[in-house]
Design an enzyme around this catalytic site. Structure first.
Site, short mmCIF file in Angstrom:
data_model
loop_
_atom_site.label_atom_id
_atom_site.label_comp_id
_atom_site.label_asym_id
_atom_site.label_seq_id
_atom_site.Cartn_x
_atom_site.Cartn_y
_atom_site.Cartn_z
N GLU A 69 3.92 -52.64 -81.59
CA GLU A 69 2.96 -51.61 -81.96
C GLU A 69 1.94 -52.30 -82.87
O GLU A 69 2.17 -52.47 -84.06
CB GLU A 69 3.61 -50.45 -82.71
CG GLU A 69 2.60 -49.33 -82.97
CD GLU A 69 2.73 -48.63 -84.32
OE1 GLU A 69 2.16 -47.54 -84.47
OE2 GLU A 69 3.37 -49.16 -85.24
N ASP A 115 7.68 -51.70 -84.89
CA ASP A 115 6.80 -50.80 -85.64
C ASP A 115 5.82 -51.61 -86.51
O ASP A 115 6.22 -52.59 -87.14
CB ASP A 115 7.69 -49.93 -86.55
CG ASP A 115 6.93 -48.84 -87.26
OD1 ASP A 115 6.40 -47.95 -86.57
OD2 ASP A 115 6.86 -48.85 -88.50
N ASP A 120 19.50 -35.20 -81.91
CA ASP A 120 20.47 -36.22 -82.31
C ASP A 120 20.87 -37.08 -81.12
O ASP A 120 20.46 -36.82 -79.98
CB ASP A 120 21.70 -35.58 -82.98
CG ASP A 120 22.16 -34.33 -82.22
OD1 ASP A 120 22.29 -34.43 -80.99
OD2 ASP A 120 22.35 -33.26 -82.85
N ASP A 153 21.97 -28.24 -85.94
CA ASP A 153 21.43 -28.34 -87.30
C ASP A 153 19.89 -28.33 -87.29
O ASP A 153 19.26 -28.51 -88.34
CB ASP A 153 21.96 -29.58 -88.03
CG ASP A 153 21.46 -30.87 -87.40
OD1 ASP A 153 20.87 -30.82 -86.30
OD2 ASP A 153 21.67 -31.94 -88.00
C1 GLC Z 1 4.16 -46.46 -86.98
C2 GLC Z 1 4.91 -45.25 -86.50
C3 GLC Z 1 4.55 -44.08 -87.37
C4 GLC Z 1 4.95 -44.40 -88.78
C5 GLC Z 1 4.33 -45.71 -89.26
C6 GLC Z 1 4.98 -46.22 -90.51
O1 GLC Z 1 2.80 -46.33 -86.83
O2 GLC Z 1 4.64 -45.02 -85.14
O3 GLC Z 1 5.13 -42.90 -86.93
O4 GLC Z 1 4.54 -43.38 -89.64
O5 GLC Z 1 4.51 -46.73 -88.30
O6 GLC Z 1 6.25 -46.73 -90.23
MG MG Z 2 21.47 -32.14 -84.54
#
Ligand code: GLC
Ligand code: MG
Length: 541
Positions: free
Chosen positions: A289, A216, A35, A31
Site C-alpha cells: 500500500e 500497510d 470476527d 458482539d
Molecule cells: C492505511 C490503512 C488505513 C490506516 C492507515 C494507518 O492507510 O489502510 O486504514 O488508517 O494505514 O495504519
Molecule cells: Mg463478533
C-alpha cells in the site's frame, strides 16, 4: 500498448482478491463486531462469487483506536476477533476451497500500547527503548513546539509530547512522531531491532500458512534522516487542457514536498522481504500500500527483487471519464512495463468513498460503478475488490454520534466509517444476518437495505451480485491468458480497449453508441439492441 507478463505465472499475477474488512464482514458471536469464525463461515460464499484470494484486514490484539491498524501484539489474534486456532481454521478451510489468504502487516507504526512503546515511555530520553521510535526534543523556548512542521494524515500535528519519567509530570519532555493517530507511534526503521522484529513476524505468519501480506503504509517506513520541515516547492507540470494531447500547456504549481514518504532506503527492506518470502514454497507474495505521487514511483516497489504487487490507486482517484480511464490504463501499463511487473487495479477499499457514490450515487452512480468494474476486470494483472461492492453498496451517511474513525474525530469532516458499515446477508432489517438476531452492529446499518442483502441478490439474475459472479466467470474463460491491451479509442467519451479476442467498451458519454460486431459476453447493464447506452460497459467477442 502491451503489458509484459506472460500467460503462465504465479497465482497472484492475475488473481482477483477480495478484501475482507474483519469487523464488518460477519459476526459469529453477536458482539457487534465481525470476527474470524464469521469469515470462515462465509468462505463458500466467496468461492461461489468466484474470487481467488482473500485479503483479511488486521485482526491482531489492538486497542482499536484505528480499527486494528494500531497493533499491540503482531503475533496474536485480538480476543474480540477470535483465537489463534480460529485463524488456523480459516487458513485450512480456505485452502481446501482453493482460496488463498493474505493478511495485513502494519510495519510503519505500532500501537501506543505495544510493549515497546510502553517501555520507551518508562525508560526516558536517550534510552535504547526510545531509539526504536522517533523521539526528539521540541523547538522553541522549553522545547514547547513540535520538532518540525509535519502534520498527521488524520489532521493536527504529527507529534505528541510526553512527560519525562525523571522529572515532575507537568514538565514537558520529548515529542514522538506519529504520521497517523497519536496512538500510532512511528517506528525508527534505521534501528536494526525494527527490521529484525518484522522478519520474525513475517516468518511467524508464513509458518502458519498465510499466502502473503498486504503491507500497510509501505511508502512510510523511512523518513528523511534530518526530520527537516516539509517545504513548498514549485512544480511544473502538464495541465489537462481539452484538445490534442500534444498541446498540454506547462503550468507552475506549488506542492508540498514529502520528506516523510517514499524515501529511497525503504526499498532495501522490500528486497530483504522478497528474499525471505522466496525461502517458502507456494509463491508467497506481498502487495504494497504505497500512495506515491506517480506511476513511476509506484513501479519502484515492484522491481523484480522487491514486492510482488503494489496497489495502483490511479483509477480510484480518477473521475468518471473515458479519457481519465484511458490515461490510467496507459500510465499504469507503461509504468509496470518499466520494471517487468504485472499491474493491479482497484476501485474501492476501506479508506475511500465507495465507487457508486463517487460516481454520483443513486441508480446512475451504481450503473457507472458496474461499468467501471467491468472495464477494470477485463485488464491483465490482478484486481482487488472490497467487500460489499458486489452488492452495489453505497457510502452510508453515518450519524456523527456513531462515527469511530480517528480521521473523523480529528477533523470533524473527513471520515471513512461510511465505507465500513457491516455487510447485509439476509432478512429485512438490521442486523440483516451480519450477526445472530439481536446483534447491534458496531456501526448502524441503514433501514432500506433489505433489497441489497446477499440472499435477495443471489435470487435475482439482474442484481449487482449476479453481475459480479457472471463477470468473474467470464474473466476466467475469456480475459485471462492474453495480455496485449490496445487502447483503440480513449480520447472521446467512450473508452474502447482490445485485449486478445475481447473488445471492451465503456460509455462515459451521454449518448448511446453502436456496439462492435460480435457476441456480447457480459454487459454491466441493459443494452438497447445494437446500442451501448450511456453509463454502461460491455465485453464483446
Ligand atoms: C492505511 C490503512 C488505513 C490506516 C492507515 C494507518 O492507510 O489502510 O486504514 O488508517 O494505514 O495504519
Ligand atoms: Mg463478533
Amino acid at each position: 500498448m502491451t503489458s509484459t507478463r506472460s500467460a503462465a505465472g504465479p497465482w497472484w499475477r492475475d488473481a482477483v482478491f477480495y478484501q475482507v474488512y474483519v469487523r464488518s464482514f460477519a459476526d459469529s458471536d453477536g458482539d457487534g463486531l465481525g470476527d474470524i469464525p464469521g469469515i470462515t463461515s462465509r468462505l463458500r460464499y466467496l468461492r461461489d462469487l468466484g474470487v481467488d484470494a482473500v485479503w483479511v484486514t488486521p485482526f491482531y490484539p489492538s486497542p482499536q483506536h484505528d480499527a486494528g491498524y494500531d497493533v499491540s501484539d503482531y503475533r496474536g489474534v485480538d480476543p474480540r476477533f477470535g483465537k489463534l486456532s480460529d485463524l488456523d481454521d480459516l487458513l485450512s478451510q480456505a485452502h481446501e476451497l482453493g482460496l488463498r489468504v493474505v493478511v495485513d502487516l502494519v510495519p510503519n507504526h505500532t500501537s501506543s500500547e505495544h510493549p515497546w512503546f510502553r517501555q520507551a515511555l518508562a525508560a526516558g530520553p536517550g534510552s535504547h527503548e526510545r531509539a526504536r521510535y522517533l523521539f526528539r526534543n521540541g523547538r522553541g523556548r522549553g522545547g514547547g513546539r513540535p520538532p518540525n512542521n509535519w502534520e498527521s494524515v488524520f489532521g493536527g500535528p504529527a507529534w505528541t509530547r510526553v512527560p519525562d519519567p525523571s522529572t515532575a509530570p507537568h514538565h514537558g519532555g520529548e515529542w514522538y512522531l506519529h504520521l497517523f493517530d497519536a496512538s500510532q507511534p512511528d517506528l525508527d526503521w534505521r534501528n536494526p531491532e525494527v527490521p529484525a522484529m518484522f522478519e520474525d513476524v513475517l516468518r511467524f505468519w508464513l509458518d502458519r500458512g498465510v499466502d502473503g501480506f498486504r503491507v500497510d503504509v509501505a511508502h512510510g517506513l523511512f523518513k528523511v534522516r534530518s526530520l527537516r520541515d516539509q517545504r513548498d516547492v514549485p512544480r511544473r507540470e502538464g495541465s489537462d487542457l481539452p484538445g490534442d494531447p500534444g498541446d498540454r500547456a506547462m503550468v507552475e504549481r506549488t506542492v508540498r514536498d514529502e520528506p516523510m514518504w517514499d524515501q529511497p532506503e525503504v526499498h532495501d527492506v522490500y528486497r530483504s522481504w522478497r528474499r525471505l518470502l522466496e525461502q517458502y514454497d507456494g509463491d508467497r507474495m506481498a502487495v504494497a500500500e504505497a500512495w506515491t505521487r506517480s506511476p513511476e514511483s509506484m513501479a519502484r516497489y515492484v522491481r523484480p527483487d522487491e514486492l510482488h504487487q503494489a496497489f495502483n490507486f490511479a483509477w480510484l482517484l480518477a473521475p468518471w471519464s473515458a479519457r481519465a480511464f484511458a490515461d490510467v490504463v496507459r500510465g499504469t501499463l507503461e509504468a509496470v512495463a518499466l520494471v517487468g511487473a504485472a499491474p493491479t487495479w482497484v476501485l474501492s477499499n476501506h479508506d475511500v468513498v465507495r465507487h457508486p457514490t463517487r460516481y454520483g450515487g443513486g441508480p446512475r452512480g451504481l450503473a457507472r460503478a458496474r461499468a467501471a468494474t467491468l472495464t477494470m476486470l477485463a485488464l491483465p494483472g490482478s484486481a482487488y475488490l472490497y467487500q460489499g461492492e458486489e452488492l452495489g453498496l453505497e457510502e452510508v451517511d453515518v450519524p456523527p454520534e456513531h462515527r469511530q474513525d480517528p480521521s473523523w474525530l480529528h477533523t470533524g469532516k473527513v471520515g471513512r466509517d461510511g465505507a465500513r458499515v457491516p455487510i447485509p446477508w439476509r432478512g429485512t432489517r438490521s442486523p440483516y444476518g451480519f450477526g445472530p438476531a439481536g446483534t447491534v452492529p458496531w456501526l448502524p446499518m441503514p433501514d432500506d437495505w433489505a433489497p441489497l442483502t446477499v440472499d435477495a441478490q443471489r435470487k435475482d439474475p439482474g442484481s449487482t451480485w449476479s453481475f459480479y459472479r457472471d463477470t468473474l466467470r467470464a474473466r476466467r474463460r475469456f480475459a485471462q491468458g492474453c495480455d496485449d491491451v490496445q487502447i483503440v479509442e480513449g480520447r472521446s467519451t467512450v473508452l474502447h480497449l482490445r485485449r486478445g479476442c475481447l473488445a471492451v467498451l465503456c460509455n462515459c458519454g451521454t449518448r448511446p453508441v453502436r456496439l462492435p460486431p460480435g457476441e456480447v459476453l457480459v454487459a454491466s447493464g441493459p443494452l438497447d439492441g445494437h446500442l451501448l447506452p450511456p453509463d454502461t460497459a460491455v465485453w464483446v467477442r
